[in-house]
Design an enzyme around this catalytic site. Structure first.
Site, mmCIF file in Angstrom:
data_model
loop_
_atom_site.group_PDB
_atom_site.id
_atom_site.type_symbol
_atom_site.label_atom_id
_atom_site.label_comp_id
_atom_site.label_asym_id
_atom_site.label_seq_id
_atom_site.Cartn_x
_atom_site.Cartn_y
_atom_site.Cartn_z
ATOM 1 N N GLU A 196 1.456 1.832 57.788
ATOM 2 C CA GLU A 196 2.873 2.239 57.854
ATOM 3 C C GLU A 196 3.095 3.155 59.069
ATOM 4 O O GLU A 196 3.624 4.265 58.949
ATOM 5 C CB GLU A 196 3.333 2.877 56.541
ATOM 6 C CG GLU A 196 3.214 1.906 55.383
ATOM 7 C CD GLU A 196 4.004 2.256 54.123
ATOM 8 O OE1 GLU A 196 4.516 3.373 54.023
ATOM 9 O OE2 GLU A 196 4.108 1.370 53.251
ATOM 10 N N GLU A 319 0.458 -4.262 50.733
ATOM 11 C CA GLU A 319 0.973 -3.407 49.647
ATOM 12 C C GLU A 319 2.146 -4.128 49.016
ATOM 13 O O GLU A 319 3.099 -4.494 49.724
ATOM 14 C CB GLU A 319 1.414 -2.030 50.162
ATOM 15 C CG GLU A 319 0.253 -1.132 50.515
ATOM 16 C CD GLU A 319 0.668 0.293 50.884
ATOM 17 O OE1 GLU A 319 1.704 0.777 50.381
ATOM 18 O OE2 GLU A 319 -0.061 0.911 51.685
HETATM 19 O O1 AHR Z 1 1.148 2.853 47.591
HETATM 20 C C1 AHR Z 1 1.754 4.094 47.746
HETATM 21 C C2 AHR Z 1 2.232 4.358 49.171
HETATM 22 O O2 AHR Z 1 3.224 3.440 49.491
HETATM 23 C C3 AHR Z 1 1.210 4.167 50.258
HETATM 24 O O3 AHR Z 1 0.435 5.289 50.461
HETATM 25 C C4 AHR Z 1 2.064 3.903 51.456
HETATM 26 O O4 AHR Z 1 1.413 3.078 52.396
HETATM 27 C C5 AHR Z 1 3.310 3.273 50.879
HETATM 28 O O5 AHR Z 1 4.447 3.891 51.345
#
Ligand code: AHR
Length: 515
Positions: A196, A319
């Protein structure tokens, strides 16, 4: 084009109705185009130093009263092994861009205690570090996916980590690893270049990140002797410009590009709503938001096609999952949430979408493995409970590395208020002479019968059938009642020649094995 192919194509675009289609709900399997593989890494996981995912969830340390094997919880290892976890991403997440790996190696008593700034400001004692993670991957038979610190780290730090983990030569970092008790290098396949980077990983613009990606990637290749799949940090959900810029400037310098997409039932990050206390409106809107994954992948993939028409660069959804308000009473910042029948449907229908896009999507990592967000397992002291999402991962594991069979699904809508989503979802694959079909009924009020056309498959029997459903859309498994949502034997189907008819109860998921 063969007649059967033509009919399939026309029916997909709605120009032809298959004769004899009595049911409104019909899924046709296109065996003629079954050429692609569902990469097993689509069933990947993610474990971050966040809340109780690592500590309490996976790692209790060798001196704990909780039964453990060299510090790993025994119950968790057993449950996770059952899932055939193909790949595990670590140490974050946002944590990765604050992580300095040297803090987490060497004698535990000498490891510094640091503050976990992103997640609750708790003290991280670094007792779970590189050795503990990579050994866990070996125990689980999962490929490690290590996210390196681009946000607050350096190239030097990254290449030393690479040498430490993967070199078998007489070089300083490999020798330090040997001093720390590990002779052989580990087999690390995936390296994430930042996480991110548009947000918690550095608030970068895609132009700036592209340059960093080129720089880190070069040295990752050099020191890693081209062994890694280098995964470029991808977009925040629908930020298509990010994908466009990074692909246009750095496509040659990565082996995959990621994207993150979370389901927020309300669509509002500031007020996500409860994991358990919801009615049909939030059930519907959560499913609607999670089905958006289909459009999201199509659009990112179309942009990638412009720069990579051969699809050399896969898209890794590293994710995903539903993100709700944390459980009342849990520590803010730990992202501990319950997991309901609704989440099982989100998992199943998301896998159906990943399968559909298996030409481009080669990995996905649910957030997260234990005790955080859409978890497989929840723990309380020495107890653990398997979530409905765990059961979907278990039921769907038959699709790992199987040949994808494209499906054409025509079905009724599920309406709520003025909005609609398809009432049914489904997918199919074949492996080892077996066809596996998964079907979901999203409608929470009505059973649905679907006819599955298996023409050309020469099938004889349904050899296994399992259903996951629950009394309510928000039914959950708790430490007191761990089996409210659990897979059961399923028998409400009929196979006649090459026609399979299946009746799915409201809010249910079925997987059938056919031979
Ligand atoms: O999964 C939780 C958080 O969500 C992670 O640390 C981040 O990459 C995303 O914003």
């Amino acid at each position: 084009m063969k007649l059967r192919q033509l009919i399939f194509t026309l029916s997909v675009i709605g120009l032809f109705h298959l004769p004899g289609a009595t049911s409104q709900n019909k899924m046709t399997l296109d065996f003629d185009h079954a050429t692609l593989t569902i990469n097993k890494n689509i069933y990947g996981h993610f474990a971050e130093h966040l809340g109780r995912c690592i500590y309490d969830g996976i790692w209790v340390g060798p001196d704990s009263d909780i039964p453990n094997i060299n510090g790993y919880r025994k119950d968790i290892l057993e449950a996770l092994k059952e899932l055939n976890i193909p790949v595990l991403r670590w140490p974050g997440g946002c944590f990765a861009d604050t992580y300095h790996w040297k803090d987490g190696v060497g004698p535990v008593e000498n490891r510094p205690k640091i503050k976990n700034y992103f997640w609750g400001g708790v003290i991280e004692d670094n007792s779970f570090g590189t050795h503990e993670f990579l050994n866990l991957c070996e125990i689980l038979g999962a490929d490690p996916y290590v996210s390196v610190n681009v946000g607050s780290g350096t190239v030097e730090e990254m290449v030393e980590w690479i040498e430490y983990m993967t070199s078998d030569e007489d070089v300083p970092m490999a020798n330090w690893r040997r001093e720390n008790g590990r002779e052989d290098p580990w087999d690390v396949k995936f390296l994430g270049i930042g996480n991110e980077s548009w947000g918690c990983g550095g608030e970068m613009r895609p132009e700036y990140y592209s340059d960093l990606l080129r720089r880190y990637s070069l040295y990752a290749n050099l020191y890693g002797q081209r062994k890694f799949k280098r995964i470029g940090c991808g977009a925040n959900g629908t930020d298509y410009n990010w994908t466009d810029v990074v692909m246009s400037r750095a496509a040659r310098h990565m082996d995959a590009l990621s994207v993150h997409y979370y389901t927020i039932a309300t669509g509002n990050w500031g007020n996500k709503s409860s994991a358990t206390d919801f009615g049909e409106e939030l059930y519907f809107s959560a499913l609607k938001h999670s089905l958006h994954m289909d459009e999201l992948i199509s659009k990112h993939s179309a942009i990638m096609d412009k720069y990579d028409p051969q699809k050399r660069i896969p898209l890794m959804v590293d994710e995903w999952g539903i993100w709700t308000d944390p459980e009342p009473g849990s520590t803010p910042g730990f992202l501990y949430q319950q997991n309901s029948m609704r989440d099982a449907l989100i998992a199943a229908t998301t896998f159906d979408i990943f399968h559909k896009h298996c030409d481009r999507v080669q990995m996905a990592n649910i957030a997260q493995m234990v005790n955080v967000l859409q978890a497989m397992i929840l723990t309380k002291d020495d107890q653990m409970v398997l979530t409905p999402t765990y059961h979907i991962f278990n039921m769907y594991k038959v699709h790992q590395n199987a040949t994808y069979i494209p499906v054409m699904l025509k079905c009724e809508d599920y309406k709520f208020g003025n909005e609609t989503i398809p009432a049914l979802s489904g997918t199919a694959s074949q492996k080892d002479g077996k066809i596996n079909i998964s079907l979901s009924n999203l409608n929470p009020n009505e059973s649905k019968t679907i006819e599955v056309d298996l023409e050309g498959a020469k099938v004889k029997n349904v050899t296994n059938a399992v259903i996951l459903t629950a009394p309510q859309i928000n039914s959950v498994n708790t430490f007191e009642n761990p089996d409210v949502v659990k897979p059961e034997h399923f028998s409400d189907f009929r196979l006649k020649k090459e026609k399979l008819s299946v009746t799915l109860p409201p809010h249910s998921i079925v997987t059938l094995e056919i031979q």
